[in-house]
Design an enzyme around this catalytic site. Sequence first.
Site, PDB file in Angstrom:
ATOM      1  CE  LYS A 129       3.574  -1.008  -5.522  1.00 57.74           C
ATOM      2  NZ  LYS A 129       3.512  -2.282  -5.709  1.00 57.74           N
ATOM      3  CG  ASP A 175       1.014  -8.613  -1.587  1.00 57.28           C
ATOM      4  OD1 ASP A 175       0.593  -8.238  -2.652  1.00 57.28           O
ATOM      5  OD2 ASP A 175       0.344  -9.094  -0.827  1.00 57.28           O
TER       6      ASP A 175
END
Length: 394
Positions: free
Chosen positions: A12, A77
């Site tokens: 990420k 999220d």
Amino acid sequence: MRIIFATHNKNKMKEIRQILGDVTEDIVAKSELGIDFEPVETGKTFAENAELKASGIRSYMLAHGMLEDDDIIMSDDSGLCVNYMLGMPGIYSARYLGEDTSYDIKNARIIHELRFAEGEERAAHFACSICAVFADGRVFHTEGKFEGLIAKEPKGTNGFGYDPILYLPEYGKTSAELTAEEKNSMSHRGKALRAMRELLKRVIGEDREKGINSGAFSEKKEGSGLVRPFQTALIVSDSHRKDDNLKDVLKRLGMIDYLIHLGDSEGTEHMIKQYAGDGVECYFVQGNNDFFTELPREQVITLGKHKCFLTHGHYYGVGMDLTQLTEEARARGCDIAMFGHTHRPYLREINGVTCINPGSISYPRQSDRRPSYMVVDVSEEGELTYHQVYLKLH
Ligand code: IMP
């Protein structure tokens, strides 16, 4: 300007650095700053959870004196939403069927759930919500979606999680059959990150035009257009004339609005007020070692929406249990009771009263013997958030 991203995930971070690199080159993962605090995700939406994570890390950094004026704390999220399953697993994607269950099993189960669904009934998407919280408390959200259909069988080995079952009809492949570059160019996270990049560029540009140093909460001045959206209270106890730790904490915290000392300052309260500086509302109560003092025995104060009973606690037997303390607090119309005396940190709701002991800033007695204090943030709406903070042992 520094972006702190609330993730441990190296892949990420790579994608985040690629996409946000032209906002700032200084992008770090929270773990790179030594932050191991994990805010609890109690939200009902991706956006709520992303905000809980980012604002939790921001509060942690503020409480530990790590927050710089132009920091931006960011978090994401994400999850898989399946229409036929009314949006499940959604925010529960990682926890679906249990955190430790393999994705082979999770994916097989979703395919089984959709055994009677055909065509568009199999519609699903990955969703990602990104939240950026500025040091001054401003909050920004962006969203991204990656749409497809639930495949009839899992395919592909790239990616992770639910990638093998999200089928993309226009490519004739599942998400797990795309290369990393292909997926990043169209994924939910890529879209939300690119939207955040544009949003940040616009906000930072507007701030510069107004002469605002983005995120500078220290610039809370009349007329600057920047108002810190909350107040901060520092709660300490049992300093017993040894004020070095307290001085350090005040220096690291920078601006605070209230200082609450729950007893046994042993005559140094005037010095402590000076360390706190002008403009900080200070409240002290007597401890069992504060002899010949004029400090009040107890006080009731208001923090945000809440009424707080301040006491050292020795008259209520707090070393044994908190029944008498909570009864007294309730009798005085308080929903919070702050006490000291035990030199042990404590935060729990008992009989409808939130009982808080910041521990001792100088002479800790709990098993790890770390000096401790508490920081309470007061939101604009008057809600309180508690941060129990420990000093490192030297
Ligand atoms: P997180 O919020 O990024 O940690 O993602 C939560 C969960 O959503 C992951 O554990 C996966 O189960 C699922 N998920 C999120 N993004 C993806 C993706 O790109 N591919 C596959 N699964 C994903």
